[in-house]
Design a protein around this motif. Structure first.
Motif, PDB file in Angstrom:
ATOM      1  N   ALA A  12     140.539   5.102 -29.975  1.00 55.91           N
ATOM      2  CA  ALA A  12     139.989   5.691 -28.745  1.00 55.91           C
ATOM      3  C   ALA A  12     140.184   4.746 -27.561  1.00 55.91           C
ATOM      4  N   ASP A  13     140.386   5.370 -26.401  1.00 55.31           N
ATOM      5  CA  ASP A  13     140.473   4.614 -25.152  1.00 55.31           C
ATOM      6  C   ASP A  13     139.095   4.483 -24.512  1.00 55.31           C
ATOM      7  N   LYS A  14     138.210   5.415 -24.881  1.00 55.15           N
ATOM      8  CA  LYS A  14     136.895   5.437 -24.261  1.00 55.15           C
ATOM      9  C   LYS A  14     135.869   6.016 -25.230  1.00 55.15           C
ATOM     10  N   VAL A  15     134.654   5.485 -25.161  1.00 54.12           N
ATOM     11  CA  VAL A  15     133.536   6.007 -25.929  1.00 54.12           C
ATOM     12  C   VAL A  15     132.463   6.439 -24.939  1.00 54.12           C
ATOM     13  N   LYS A  16     132.023   7.675 -25.079  1.00 47.59           N
ATOM     14  CA  LYS A  16     130.911   8.178 -24.269  1.00 47.59           C
ATOM     15  C   LYS A  16     129.694   8.284 -25.172  1.00 47.59           C
ATOM     16  N   ILE A  17     128.595   7.684 -24.734  1.00 50.69           N
ATOM     17  CA  ILE A  17     127.365   7.708 -25.522  1.00 50.69           C
ATOM     18  C   ILE A  17     126.350   8.577 -24.786  1.00 50.69           C
ATOM     19  N   ILE A  18     125.883   9.585 -25.473  1.00 47.93           N
ATOM     20  CA  ILE A  18     124.932  10.539 -24.905  1.00 47.93           C
ATOM     21  C   ILE A  18     123.605  10.438 -25.659  1.00 47.93           C
ATOM     22  N   GLY A  19     122.513  10.550 -24.929  1.00 45.85           N
ATOM     23  CA  GLY A  19     121.206  10.700 -25.565  1.00 45.85           C
ATOM     24  C   GLY A  19     120.468   9.434 -25.938  1.00 45.85           C
ATOM     25  N   GLU A  20     120.954   8.280 -25.513  1.00 42.37           N
ATOM     26  CA  GLU A  20     120.242   7.027 -25.827  1.00 42.37           C
ATOM     27  C   GLU A  20     118.788   7.090 -25.386  1.00 42.37           C
TER      28      GLU A  20
END
Length: 97
Positions: A51-59
């Motif tokens: 992956a080039d990018k990781v998006k983290i949702i809901g922390e």
């Protein structure tokens, strides 16, 4: 230019440590044998994640007991970012709340 590969990790409503790592395993498409610990996360992030990018949702939905987990995950993602940069590659992560 090729399209960016993005991994989206949704932690919304996660309640247990095992579930936290299971969500990581699924989001990153790690194998069943993923060790569900931070050493295993680092190893597979480095060797198996393209992956080039990781998006983290809901922390922000996690109980306070997860603060250490979130901190450790951010630290490992930052180390991966620094490691990629060293070799002229791009890797980013973004926290979306």
């Amino acid at each position: 230019m090729s399209e960016q590969k993005i991994v989206t990790l949704d932690l919304t409503g996660c309640k247990y440590a095992g579930e936290f790592h299971e969500r990581i395993r699924i989001a990153f498409d790690f194998p069943e044998w993923y060790g569900k610990n931070w050493s295993a996360f680092w190893d597979l992030l480095r060797t198996e994640c393209d992956a080039d990018k990781v998006k983290i949702i809901g922390e922000h939905t996690l109980p306070r007991e997860f603060d250490g987990y979130i901190e450790k995950m951010h630290e490992i993602l930052q180390r991966n970012k620094d490691n990629h940069k060293q070799y002229g590659h791009n890797f980013e992560f973004e926290i979306i709340n």
